[in-house]
Design a protein around this motif. Structure first.
Motif, PDB file in Angstrom:
ATOM      1  N   TYR A 206       1.468  11.008  22.647  1.00  9.19           N
ATOM      2  CA  TYR A 206       0.079  11.728  23.350  1.00  9.19           C
ATOM      3  C   TYR A 206      -0.738  12.544  22.238  1.00  9.19           C
ATOM      4  CZ  TYR A 206      -2.111  15.918  25.149  1.00  9.19           C
ATOM      5  OH  TYR A 206      -3.394  16.671  25.386  1.00  9.19           O
ATOM      6  N   ALA A 207      -0.892  12.005  21.000  1.00 11.44           N
ATOM      7  CA  ALA A 207      -1.790  12.094  19.715  1.00 11.44           C
ATOM      8  C   ALA A 207      -3.110  10.980  20.081  1.00 11.44           C
ATOM      9  CB  ALA A 207      -0.871  12.105  18.099  1.00 11.44           C
ATOM     10  N   THR A 208      -2.136   9.856  19.976  1.00 11.26           N
ATOM     11  CA  THR A 208      -2.580   8.668  20.274  1.00 11.26           C
ATOM     12  C   THR A 208      -3.800   8.289  21.594  1.00 11.26           C
ATOM     13  OG1 THR A 208      -0.837   7.292  20.820  1.00 11.26           O
ATOM     14  CG2 THR A 208      -1.351   6.645  18.600  1.00 11.26           C
ATOM     15  N   THR A 209      -2.690   9.278  22.685  1.00 10.68           N
ATOM     16  CA  THR A 209      -3.695   9.284  24.075  1.00 10.68           C
ATOM     17  C   THR A 209      -5.375   9.691  23.929  1.00 10.68           C
ATOM     18  OG1 THR A 209      -1.429   9.143  25.021  1.00 10.68           O
ATOM     19  CG2 THR A 209      -3.637   9.057  26.181  1.00 10.68           C
ATOM     20  N   LEU A 210      -4.715  10.752  23.322  1.00 12.28           N
ATOM     21  CA  LEU A 210      -6.079  11.948  23.147  1.00 12.28           C
ATOM     22  C   LEU A 210      -6.774  10.873  22.238  1.00 12.28           C
ATOM     23  CD1 LEU A 210      -4.393  15.271  22.252  1.00 12.28           C
ATOM     24  CD2 LEU A 210      -5.770  14.671  23.690  1.00 12.28           C
ATOM     25  N   LEU A 211      -7.093  10.224  20.548  1.00 12.47           N
ATOM     26  CA  LEU A 211      -7.287  10.063  20.081  1.00 12.47           C
ATOM     27  C   LEU A 211      -8.256   8.087  21.020  1.00 12.47           C
ATOM     28  CD1 LEU A 211      -5.284   9.392  16.612  1.00 12.47           C
ATOM     29  CD2 LEU A 211      -6.727  10.945  17.958  1.00 12.47           C
ATOM     30  N   LYS A 212      -7.800   7.906  22.036  1.00 12.82           N
ATOM     31  CA  LYS A 212      -7.477   6.573  22.860  1.00 12.82           C
ATOM     32  C   LYS A 212      -9.074   6.711  23.552  1.00 12.82           C
ATOM     33  CE  LYS A 212      -4.521   3.538  21.576  1.00 12.82           C
ATOM     34  NZ  LYS A 212      -2.890   2.864  21.647  1.00 12.82           N
ATOM     35  N   ASN A 213      -9.095   8.290  23.810  1.00 12.15           N
ATOM     36  CA  ASN A 213      -9.559   8.606  24.882  1.00 12.15           C
ATOM     37  C   ASN A 213     -10.822   9.749  24.750  1.00 12.15           C
ATOM     38  OD1 ASN A 213      -8.282   8.665  27.786  1.00 12.15           O
ATOM     39  ND2 ASN A 213      -6.645   8.385  26.817  1.00 12.15           N
ATOM     40  N   ASN A 214     -11.314  10.105  23.020  1.00 10.79           N
ATOM     41  CA  ASN A 214     -12.091  10.145  22.487  1.00 10.79           C
ATOM     42  C   ASN A 214     -12.119  11.859  21.664  1.00 10.79           C
ATOM     43  OD1 ASN A 214     -13.284   7.833  21.755  1.00 10.79           O
ATOM     44  ND2 ASN A 214     -14.363   7.923  24.194  1.00 10.79           N
ATOM     45  N   LYS A 215     -10.850  11.845  22.055  1.00 13.22           N
ATOM     46  CA  LYS A 215     -10.688  13.463  21.746  1.00 13.22           C
ATOM     47  C   LYS A 215      -9.857  13.367  20.452  1.00 13.22           C
ATOM     48  CE  LYS A 215      -9.867  14.744  26.629  1.00 13.22           C
ATOM     49  NZ  LYS A 215     -10.534  15.992  26.755  1.00 13.22           N
TER      50      LYS A 215
ATOM     51  N   GLU B 110      -8.594  16.677  19.040  1.00  8.39           N
ATOM     52  CA  GLU B 110      -7.382  17.054  19.363  1.00  8.39           C
ATOM     53  C   GLU B 110      -6.160  16.103  18.979  1.00  8.39           C
ATOM     54  OE1 GLU B 110      -9.569  17.024  21.311  1.00  8.39           O
ATOM     55  OE2 GLU B 110      -9.988  18.917  22.903  1.00  8.39           O
ATOM     56  N   GLY B 111      -6.595  14.632  18.435  1.00  4.33           N
ATOM     57  CA  GLY B 111      -5.516  13.942  18.378  1.00  4.33           C
ATOM     58  C   GLY B 111      -4.992  14.499  16.747  1.00  4.33           C
ATOM     59  N   LYS B 112      -5.895  14.918  15.847  1.00  2.00           N
ATOM     60  CA  LYS B 112      -5.370  15.209  14.409  1.00  2.00           C
ATOM     61  C   LYS B 112      -4.582  16.029  14.353  1.00  2.00           C
ATOM     62  CE  LYS B 112     -10.901  12.832  12.575  1.00  2.00           C
ATOM     63  NZ  LYS B 112     -11.361  13.373  11.933  1.00  2.00           N
ATOM     64  N   GLU B 113      -4.674  17.178  15.519  1.00  2.00           N
ATOM     65  CA  GLU B 113      -4.184  18.321  15.393  1.00  2.00           C
ATOM     66  C   GLU B 113      -2.699  17.669  15.356  1.00  2.00           C
ATOM     67  OE1 GLU B 113      -5.631  20.998  17.590  1.00  2.00           O
ATOM     68  OE2 GLU B 113      -7.826  21.771  16.453  1.00  2.00           O
ATOM     69  N   GLU B 114      -2.785  16.848  16.179  1.00  2.73           N
ATOM     70  CA  GLU B 114      -1.160  16.094  16.882  1.00  2.73           C
ATOM     71  C   GLU B 114      -0.442  15.384  15.622  1.00  2.73           C
ATOM     72  OE1 GLU B 114       0.452  16.867  19.179  1.00  2.73           O
ATOM     73  OE2 GLU B 114      -0.747  18.997  20.268  1.00  2.73           O
ATOM     74  N   LEU B 115      -1.366  14.405  15.046  1.00  3.12           N
ATOM     75  CA  LEU B 115      -0.970  13.425  14.444  1.00  3.12           C
ATOM     76  C   LEU B 115      -0.731  14.614  13.039  1.00  3.12           C
ATOM     77  CD1 LEU B 115      -3.223  10.739  14.316  1.00  3.12           C
ATOM     78  CD2 LEU B 115      -1.083  10.950  14.909  1.00  3.12           C
ATOM     79  N   GLY B 116      -1.212  15.479  12.752  1.00  5.07           N
ATOM     80  CA  GLY B 116      -1.027  15.881  11.517  1.00  5.07           C
ATOM     81  C   GLY B 116      -0.074  17.304  11.805  1.00  5.07           C
ATOM     82  N   SER B 117       0.495  18.006  13.033  1.00  3.45           N
ATOM     83  CA  SER B 117       1.991  18.237  13.254  1.00  3.45           C
ATOM     84  C   SER B 117       2.969  17.543  13.113  1.00  3.45           C
ATOM     85  CB  SER B 117       1.932  19.268  14.948  1.00  3.45           C
ATOM     86  OG  SER B 117       2.361  17.907  15.761  1.00  3.45           O
ATOM     87  N   ILE B 118       2.847  16.222  13.637  1.00  5.71           N
ATOM     88  CA  ILE B 118       3.654  15.459  13.100  1.00  5.71           C
ATOM     89  C   ILE B 118       4.365  15.237  11.503  1.00  5.71           C
ATOM     90  CG2 ILE B 118       4.998  13.323  13.021  1.00  5.71           C
ATOM     91  CD1 ILE B 118       3.218  13.060  15.666  1.00  5.71           C
ATOM     92  N   ILE B 119       2.928  15.197  10.758  1.00  7.01           N
ATOM     93  CA  ILE B 119       3.354  14.914   9.693  1.00  7.01           C
ATOM     94  C   ILE B 119       3.827  16.456   8.326  1.00  7.01           C
ATOM     95  CG2 ILE B 119       1.803  14.604   7.211  1.00  7.01           C
ATOM     96  CD1 ILE B 119      -0.229  12.835   9.275  1.00  7.01           C
ATOM     97  N   LYS B 120       3.466  17.482   9.017  1.00  8.65           N
ATOM     98  CA  LYS B 120       3.706  18.012   8.828  1.00  8.65           C
ATOM     99  C   LYS B 120       4.741  18.713   8.714  1.00  8.65           C
ATOM    100  CE  LYS B 120      -0.537  20.618   8.337  1.00  8.65           C
ATOM    101  NZ  LYS B 120      -2.154  21.141   8.823  1.00  8.65           N
ATOM    102  N   ASN B 121       5.760  17.937   9.825  1.00  5.63           N
ATOM    103  CA  ASN B 121       7.227  18.746   9.774  1.00  5.63           C
ATOM    104  C   ASN B 121       8.248  17.297   9.439  1.00  5.63           C
ATOM    105  OD1 ASN B 121       9.433  18.947  11.756  1.00  5.63           O
ATOM    106  ND2 ASN B 121       8.283  19.459  13.806  1.00  5.63           N
ATOM    107  N   ASP B 122       9.231  18.105   8.775  1.00  5.19           N
ATOM    108  CA  ASP B 122       9.707  17.458   8.192  1.00  5.19           C
ATOM    109  C   ASP B 122      11.786  17.126   8.768  1.00  5.19           C
ATOM    110  OD1 ASP B 122       8.804  18.206   4.695  1.00  5.19           O
ATOM    111  OD2 ASP B 122       9.842  19.493   5.285  1.00  5.19           O
ATOM    112  N   LYS B 123      11.127  17.435  10.197  1.00  2.00           N
ATOM    113  CA  LYS B 123      12.482  16.974  10.727  1.00  2.00           C
ATOM    114  C   LYS B 123      12.298  15.629  11.763  1.00  2.00           C
ATOM    115  CE  LYS B 123      14.192  21.728  11.351  1.00  2.00           C
ATOM    116  NZ  LYS B 123      14.460  23.038  12.992  1.00  2.00           N
ATOM    117  N   ALA B 124      10.740  15.842  11.655  1.00  2.00           N
ATOM    118  CA  ALA B 124       9.993  14.130  12.214  1.00  2.00           C
ATOM    119  C   ALA B 124      10.370  13.209  11.620  1.00  2.00           C
ATOM    120  CB  ALA B 124       8.429  14.119  12.568  1.00  2.00           C
ATOM    121  N   PRO B 125      11.121  12.031  12.598  1.00  2.00           N
ATOM    122  CA  PRO B 125      11.979  10.759  11.425  1.00  2.00           C
ATOM    123  C   PRO B 125      10.318  10.002  10.352  1.00  2.00           C
ATOM    124  CG  PRO B 125      12.118  11.138  14.158  1.00  2.00           C
ATOM    125  CD  PRO B 125      10.975  11.731  14.077  1.00  2.00           C
TER     126      PRO B 125
END
Length: 133
Positions: free
Chosen positions: A86-95, A98-113
């Protein structure tokens, strides 16, 4: 006599109790408490992966799929990959915001692989680097 219908990995015995059929479709917790994935969860994930091959053309479908997935399967092992798609889709659609926020949420989440967190970091860094040019 019981009739078995085979659809991919789903086997439905018409003599089964409706609750058992529902478990096979939606997923359930086994006797050890481990969640067993249902067909809907896996299907939704695979559908989104296929849409992500052309994220501009299928932006609307990816967005709907993401919203459905995060509402219905928020504890799924696929949730971080879905967030990344979803994050990369947002980025590719010039959003970008929102894309940066989604990527940031992944980076901050210790449970994410870790590999998904690294992909998110790389994408975020490449955005930052391209903004400097």
């Amino acid at each position: 006599f019981p009739v078995t219908i085979s659809i991919q990995f789903l086997f439905v015995d018409c003599a089964q109790d409706i609750a058992e059929v529902q478990k096979e479709i939606l997923g359930y917790r086994d006797h050890e408490g481990k969640f067993q994935r249902g067909v809907l969860e896996m299907g939704q994930y695979l559908l989104t992966e296929s849409y992500s091959l052309d994220p501009i053309k299928y932006f609307s479908q990816i967005e709907k799929s993401w919203n459905y997935f995060k509402t219905n399967f928020k504890n799924s092992s696929y949730i971080y990959r879905m967030t990344y798609i979803y994050a990369t889709t947002l980025l590719k659609n010039n959003k970008f915001k929102e894309g940066k926020e989604e990527l940031g949420s992944i980076i901050k989440n210790d449970k994410a692989p870790s590999y998904i967190r690294e992909m998110a970091k790389n994408d975020l860094n490449s955005l930052t680097d391209s903004a400097k040019l």
